[in-house]
Enzyme design. Structure first.
Site, short mmCIF file in Angstrom:
data_model
loop_
_atom_site.label_atom_id
_atom_site.label_comp_id
_atom_site.label_asym_id
_atom_site.label_seq_id
_atom_site.Cartn_x
_atom_site.Cartn_y
_atom_site.Cartn_z
N SER A 48 0.85 -1.18 0.00
CA SER A 48 0.00 0.00 0.00
C SER A 48 0.89 1.23 0.00
O SER A 48 1.76 1.38 0.87
CB SER A 48 -0.89 -0.03 1.24
OG SER A 48 -1.65 1.16 1.33
N LYS B 47 -1.10 -0.94 -4.46
CA LYS B 47 -2.30 -0.20 -4.06
C LYS B 47 -1.89 1.24 -3.83
O LYS B 47 -0.96 1.52 -3.06
CB LYS B 47 -2.87 -0.83 -2.79
CG LYS B 47 -3.84 0.04 -2.00
CD LYS B 47 -4.53 -0.78 -0.92
CE LYS B 47 -4.67 0.01 0.36
NZ LYS B 47 -5.34 -0.78 1.42
N LYS C 51 -2.94 5.06 -2.67
CA LYS C 51 -3.92 5.89 -1.95
C LYS C 51 -4.32 7.06 -2.85
O LYS C 51 -3.45 7.66 -3.52
CB LYS C 51 -3.28 6.44 -0.66
CG LYS C 51 -2.98 5.37 0.35
CD LYS C 51 -4.25 4.86 1.02
CE LYS C 51 -3.92 3.95 2.18
NZ LYS C 51 -5.13 3.40 2.81
N ASP D 38 -7.08 3.07 -3.23
CA ASP D 38 -7.80 3.10 -1.95
C ASP D 38 -8.08 4.56 -1.60
O ASP D 38 -7.15 5.36 -1.43
CB ASP D 38 -6.94 2.45 -0.85
CG ASP D 38 -7.67 2.37 0.50
OD1 ASP D 38 -8.83 2.82 0.60
OD2 ASP D 38 -7.07 1.83 1.46
N GLU E 188 -10.98 0.63 -3.48
CA GLU E 188 -11.29 0.34 -2.08
C GLU E 188 -11.94 1.56 -1.42
O GLU E 188 -11.43 2.67 -1.52
CB GLU E 188 -9.98 -0.03 -1.37
CG GLU E 188 -10.12 -0.47 0.07
CD GLU E 188 -8.77 -0.88 0.68
OE1 GLU E 188 -7.80 -1.12 -0.08
OE2 GLU E 188 -8.66 -0.94 1.91
N ASP F 205 -13.70 -1.65 2.94
CA ASP F 205 -12.78 -1.72 4.08
C ASP F 205 -13.53 -1.16 5.28
O ASP F 205 -14.19 -1.91 6.03
CB ASP F 205 -11.50 -0.92 3.74
CG ASP F 205 -10.52 -0.77 4.90
OD1 ASP F 205 -10.82 -1.20 6.02
OD2 ASP F 205 -9.42 -0.20 4.68
N LYS G 256 -9.82 -6.95 7.87
CA LYS G 256 -8.81 -6.53 8.86
C LYS G 256 -9.26 -7.12 10.18
O LYS G 256 -10.38 -6.86 10.63
CB LYS G 256 -8.73 -5.01 8.96
CG LYS G 256 -8.08 -4.35 7.77
CD LYS G 256 -7.99 -2.84 7.95
CE LYS G 256 -7.36 -2.21 6.70
NZ LYS G 256 -7.46 -0.74 6.73
N GLY H 251 -4.19 -4.13 6.01
CA GLY H 251 -3.14 -3.81 6.97
C GLY H 251 -3.43 -2.52 7.70
O GLY H 251 -4.22 -1.70 7.22
O1 OSB Z 1 -7.14 1.91 4.42
O2 OSB Z 1 -6.11 0.09 4.21
C1 OSB Z 1 -6.19 1.21 4.71
C2 OSB Z 1 -3.07 2.09 6.71
C3 OSB Z 1 -3.64 2.65 7.83
C4 OSB Z 1 -5.01 2.74 7.92
C5 OSB Z 1 -5.81 2.28 6.87
C6 OSB Z 1 -5.24 1.71 5.76
C7 OSB Z 1 -3.84 1.64 5.66
C8 OSB Z 1 -3.14 1.10 4.52
C9 OSB Z 1 -1.75 0.55 4.74
O3 OSB Z 1 -3.57 1.10 3.41
C10 OSB Z 1 -1.76 -0.90 5.00
C11 OSB Z 1 -0.42 -1.38 5.54
O4 OSB Z 1 0.58 -1.26 4.83
O5 OSB Z 1 -0.39 -1.89 6.67
MG MG Z 2 -8.34 0.79 3.10
#
Ligand code: OSB
Ligand code: MG
Length: 379
Positions: free
Chosen positions: A141, A167, A169, A194, A219, A244, A268, A296
């Site tokens: 991510s 992925k 953001k 995401d 996402e 999510d 999660k 994650g």
């Molecule tokens: O939306 O998936 C998410 C990190 C913190 C809070 C929400 C998210 C995320 C990530 C990173 O996308 C996931 C990771 O690398 O642990």
């Molecule tokens: Mg997410």
């Protein structure tokens, strides 16, 4: 041993602060220092299990925080655990049912019970959960970058490291053009976005443009507590929607799937209240032919180890966000660290979560420690 109930003798809450190697930016902002709780749990035989809470310092992702975790664990959940022995970890979420929500606090404690249970039975956690995979595929991510050039450079690095899925953001103003550049440079990679709830139905035309980019999924484009508008959006979008933030339970998953809010679910463990609930969602999605993957929360090693174990279940057919320890931390709190090679993690075969705790590193990050026993809780 399997049938002997677990009598928890002592629960220790270690509060840690760990600095991420690189700041991580989402549609909500940037952060670098992660404060969280590690749960250590000892039974009557001296066996020890570990859990990790994924709540952050501020309630941007969900309403829970490190501080609410402490309140809920100390005042409500730990007393429920110490009250009487536990036959099986699946009992923990039932015991916690009188307490509404606070899923991350529940999950952290439940995770420690699962690890403890697996260790008492001299069995790897992944096997106790019913997992079968010996290795798991993982993606990465990537936080919001200042420019498309920066983003392409970062993606290039992770493609070269072998991560199986990228992925990215996104947020309004940092979306289509950024992703288009990534797609232009890497026509064949598995790519997804995401949004962390950054859009509304007013953005439909913008979101529909993303259909050109051959994304695996988008996402959580819409509100964190919505499934209705997501169903409307999915009906006009070709790109599959993955939920999510909107999914906190098996019931949420069932309703979202029934009304067509998503085609994929990010599980999660912390968000849904633990491994037992994660398995229920997994089993339901397997029945329905809904693909799942493991999300994650920038976990340290204990949370990461639990994610690895969960991902060995068969319906985790898409690469998850469980990147290697070194992507986040200078030194992780487990030994060995979680290692990703060519986008693959080899699942450890040791009893319990499969990684030892590195006490020295854990203590170096610790800012507080509290011990709970039946005596000091009832006093
Ligand atoms: O939306 O998936 C998410 C990190 C913190 C809070 C929400 C998210 C995320 C990530 C990173 O996308 C996931 C990771 O690398 O642990
Ligand atoms: Mg997410």
């Amino acid at each position: 041993m399997a049938n002997k109930p677990i009598s928890i003798r002592e629960v220790t809450l270690h509060r840690l602060v760990m600095r991420l190697k690189d700041p991580f930016t989402t549609s909500f902002g940037t952060f670098q220092d992660k404060e969280f709780y590690v749960i250590e749990m000892e039974d009557e035989t001296g066996a020890i299990g570990f859990g990790e809470s994924v709540a952050f310092s501020s309630p941007w992702y969900s309403e829970e925080t490190v501080e609410t975790n402490k309140h809920i664990m100390e005042q409500f959940l730990i007393p429920l655990l110490l009250e009487s022995p536990i036959e099986h970890p699946d009992e923990v979420s039932k015991r916690f049912e009188p307490i509404r929500r606070n899923n991350m606090a529940k999950s952290a404690l439940e995770g420690a019970v699962w690890d403890l249970y697996a260790k008492r039975n001299h069995t790897p956690l992944y096997q106790v959960l019913g997992g079968t995979k010996r290795q798991i595929d993982v993606g990465i991510s990537i936080g919001i970058q200042p420019t498309a050039t920066d983003l392409v450079r970062v993606v290039d690095g992770f493609v070269n490291e072998g991560y199986k899925r990228m992925k990215i953001k996104i947020k309004p103003g940092s979306d289509y053009e950024m992703l288009k550049e990534v797609r232009r440079h890497f026509p064949d990679i598995l790519l997804m976005a995401d949004a962390n709830s950054a859009y509304t139905l007013e953005d439909i035309s913008l979101l529909k443009r993303l259909d050109d980019l051959d994304l695996m999924m988008i996402e959580q484009p819409l509100a964190h507590d919505d499934i209705i508008d997501h169903a409307k959006l999915q009906s006009v979008l070709e790109t599959p929607i993955c939920l999510d933030e909107s999914i906190h339970s098996y019931e949420d998953a069932r309703k979202a799937v029934e009304i067509g809010s998503c085609q994929i679910i990010n599980i999660k463990i912390g968000r849904v209240g633990g491994l037992s609930e994660s398995k229920k969602i997994h089993d339901y999605c397997a029945e329905q032919g809904i693909a799942v993957w493991c999300g994650g929360m920038l976990e340290a090693g204990i949370g990461r180890a639990h994610n690895v174990a969960l991902t060995t279940l068969p319906q985790f057919i898409l690469p998850g966000d469980t990147a290697g320890s070194s992507r986040y931390w200078e030194n992780d709190i487990i030994d060995p660290e979680v290692i990703v090679k060519n986008g693959v993690i080899q699942v450890p075969d040791k009893p319990g979560m499969g990684y030892e705790i590195n006490r020295e590193v854990l203590e170096s990050y610790r800012v507080d420690r509290q011990v709970y026993t039946r005596k000091n809780i009832l006093a």
